[in-house]
Enzyme design. Structure first.
Site, short mmCIF file in Angstrom:
data_model
loop_
_atom_site.label_atom_id
_atom_site.label_comp_id
_atom_site.label_asym_id
_atom_site.label_seq_id
_atom_site.Cartn_x
_atom_site.Cartn_y
_atom_site.Cartn_z
N ASP A 72 -5.10 -0.69 7.20
CA ASP A 72 -5.61 -1.06 8.54
C ASP A 72 -7.40 -1.32 8.73
OD1 ASP A 72 -4.85 -1.89 11.28
OD2 ASP A 72 -6.13 -0.15 11.76
N GLU A 80 -5.81 -5.62 5.40
CA GLU A 80 -5.89 -6.33 6.58
C GLU A 80 -7.30 -6.30 6.89
OE1 GLU A 80 -5.61 -6.36 11.57
OE2 GLU A 80 -6.18 -4.58 10.54
#
Length: 644
Positions: free
Chosen positions: A320, A373
């Site tokens: 993330d 990401e």
């Protein structure tokens, strides 16, 4: 309750028990390359009785284990500092038992006293309680078949269609969470029926605030106890593997919350985080940023990554907020950040960590995947470290997502002025190994649902969404879709309840759901749609400039020489286009294998009666062509066959 003292033997060794850390362990820990600290630090029950404890708190003046077996008495079981300068305190309790709750009572300089959960705890109390539990990780796995074949399922030329979901709000029973074991059976059955190849969990690493969806992690080695025990989560992964479904975990090394029981100010100093808020505090999320330059912190994060892959058989990690790690000025104004040693904004320590992370993961588990990401144009995110890349296996294509949704939100009458937004992604589509993601981030915080973003009345909204999904599944790159989007949930995602399953029975929603099911089937069955996702050889434009009619047409091709090509055509206006001529690479029959406007999907039923014959009339620079009926707001796919 009778209180037992920790047994302390000679320096660096517990009485009658091997040292928690060997000299080699300490060397790797302090070098920042230890990848299995979870086997050394934390709480480890012993076969006979009791448990051993070890915690890193180099600036503490005293540390003790307090738990329900010793009446939470900090004098009962003090830990001893190792004499090797590692900063590790260790000891053993003879009476701690499996299931007992505990914390570390830490005294720091200046009168600082705090009870901390175990940074390496493998199981925690159910929030809002914050203690760690004495626990072990034995489990009998039954996923040997999947593990043998896993490299094939996770390969870059494999069909990878990911169903992203949040464990607490996918389904509920009488308003209550489903446990890991209940989820395993319900989810595996549904995902298998829908044809997805993998699932991706929003973080299930332990987190105190449910509303963070797991992105404010305190337990980097503990699956959240909201849904069961570690063994229950192992069962979840095991069962999905047995059903032929891969499992990915959203993992968050970019920041952590400031809850008192967590990593923040752990031993009375900024141990895990930077002391300077210009480096150690995240203004976007009101959380702390890891000190990636501290070697022991690097070992902590590397160990967390490897732990999930090893102990839980996970098939990969979606990392993330990588952009927030790469840039020192991320989310900050001028003067609120500190440049690197070269005066730049790149976070050199975080870059080194990410590269080491990917080296370690692929060295130990070459059959898994890491996915970044990363929302900027940082180069070579999914290229090997030896070439100067970050070493990820794949990267989310955030540019494709933003441009595509911006285009689809336009009223079709205006789309001819914006066609470049839809075609621009093919300019850079092969610079990285991309995943096309329509994720949870696109259906929260007032953004509405995906079907709600589409213009027009209800029929046109669903037709637009089917066309979008068809384009997405045919576009180069692996696929990810957030739960609820497969049946067109009307309201945006809310984590406090379950999905709007009742709407999936409505005709338009059910049609969309059948279309996604068919998309996944065609995607898996047709090598041309997945074998060459990351190279120009797998894609060829036929028509990318017809702004007036807002039509796109392209070919997808597989690896094998002479293998049938697929013709993909998108008509992105509500006007059907009869007799639309396109050049094709071969004479013969072009069979229509997918049509988003089919009546079974809720469409109007326009189409090509199963296929068309190519004729020797030149078009689009090719000596033969086909004349197609393009349904309104549609994506169709045709497969070349030598004969009808």
């Amino acid at each position: 309750m009778e209180q037992q003292s920790v047994q302390v033997g000679p320096p660096g060794r517990e009485a009658g028990h091997p040292a928690v850390l060997t000299e080699h362990d300490v060397y790797l820990f302090r070098e920042g390359t230890h990848t299995r600290l979870h086997d050394k630090l934390g709480c480890h029950p012993e076969p006979s009785a009791g448990a051993r404890f070890a915690v890193w708190a180099p600036n503490a003046t005293s540390v003790s284990v307090v738990g329900e077996w010793n009446g939470w008495n900090p004098q009962a079981e003090p830990l001893s500092p190792r004499p090797d300068g590692s900063g590790v305190w260790e000891g053993r309790s003879s009476t701690a038992q499996r299931g007992h709750t505990y914390k570390y009572r830490i005294h720091g300089r200046g009168g600082y006293v705090v009870d901390k959960a175990d940074p390496f705890g493998v199981y925690a109390e159910v929030p809002p309680a914050t203690g760690s539990r004495v626990w072990s990780l034995e489990y009998e796995w039954h996923d040997e078949g999947w593990m043998r074949e896993r490299a094939r399922h996770n390969a870059l030329d494999a069909p990878i269609s990911i169903y992203e979901f949040h464990a607490g709000s996918w389904r509920r029973a009488n308003g209550q969470y489903l446990g890991y074991r209940e989820l395993a059976h319900a989810l595996a059955s549904y995902v298998k029926e829908m044809g997805f190849t993998h699932v991706e969990l929003l973080p299930v690493t332990e987190h105190p605030f449910y509303g963070s969806w797991g992105y404010q992690t305190t337990g980097y080695f503990a699956p959240t106890s909201r849904y069961g025990t570690p063994q229950d989560f192992m069962y979840f992964v095991d069962h999905l593997h047995q059903q032929g479904i891969g499992v990915l975990l959203d993992w968050v090394p970019s920041h952590f919350p400031t809850d008192e029981h967590g990593l923040q100010y752990f031993d009375g100093t900024h141990l895990f985080e930077h002391a300077d808020p210009r480096q150690g505090f995240h203004p976007d999320w009101n959380s702390s940023i890891f000190n990636y330059g501290r070697h022991e912190v690097r070992s902590f994060l590397l160990s967390s990554a490897l732990y999930w892959l090893e102990h839980y058989h996970l098939d990969g990690l979606r990392v993330d907020a990588v952009a927030s790690m790469l840039y020192l000025d991320y989310g900050r104004k001028h003067g609120e950040w500190i440049p690197n040693v070269h005066g730049g904004k790149e976070n050199l320590e975080a870059i080194d960590l990410l590269r080491e992370l990917n080296r370690a993961v692929y060295r130990e588990h070459p059959d898994v995947m890491t996915v970044a990401e990363e929302s900027t144009a940082w180069p070579m995110v999914s290229r090997p470290t030896y070439l100067g890349g970050l070493g990820f296996g794949m990267k989310w294509n955030m540019g494709w997502m933003h441009d595509t949704l911006a285009f689809m939100k336009e009223d079709p009458i205006h789309r001819k002025y914006h066609l470049g937004r839809l075609t621009f992604s093919l300019v850079y589509a092969f610079n990285e190994n991309f995943v096309l993601a329509l994720s949870h981030d696109e259906v929260v915080h007032g953004k509405g649902s995906l079907v709600g973003k589409m213009p027009g009345d209800s029929w046109r909204q669903f037709a637009n969404l089917r066309a979008l999904y068809g384009y997405m599944w045919a576009h180069p790159g692996k696929k990810l879709l957030f739960m609820g989007c497969e049946f067109g949930q009307r309201r945006e995602w809310a984590h406090e309840g379950e999905l709007e399953w009742h709407v999936s029975a409505m005709p338009e929603n059910a049609g969309l759901q059948r279309f996604v099911q068919q998309l996944n089937r065609v995607y898996r069955e047709q090598p041309a749609l997945h074998e060459v996702d990351f190279s120009h050889e797998g894609f060829e434009w036929i028509e990318g400039n017809d702004a007036e009619f807002t039509v796109l047409a392209f070919l997808r091709k597989g690896k094998a020489a002479g293998a049938p090509a697929l013709l993909v055509v998108c008509n992105l206006t509500p006007e059907p286009q009869p007799n639309y001529v396109l050049g094709v690479p071969a004479l013969g029959h072009w069979r229509e294998i997918l049509n988003s406007d089919a009546r079974e999907f809720g469409g109007a039923g326009w189409g090509n009666l199963g296929g068309v014959e190519a004729v020797p009339l030149p078009s689009h620079g090719r000596p033969q062509s086909v004349s197609l009926t393009l349904p309104p707001l549609s994506t169709i796919v045709l497969r070349h066959e030598a004969h009808a």
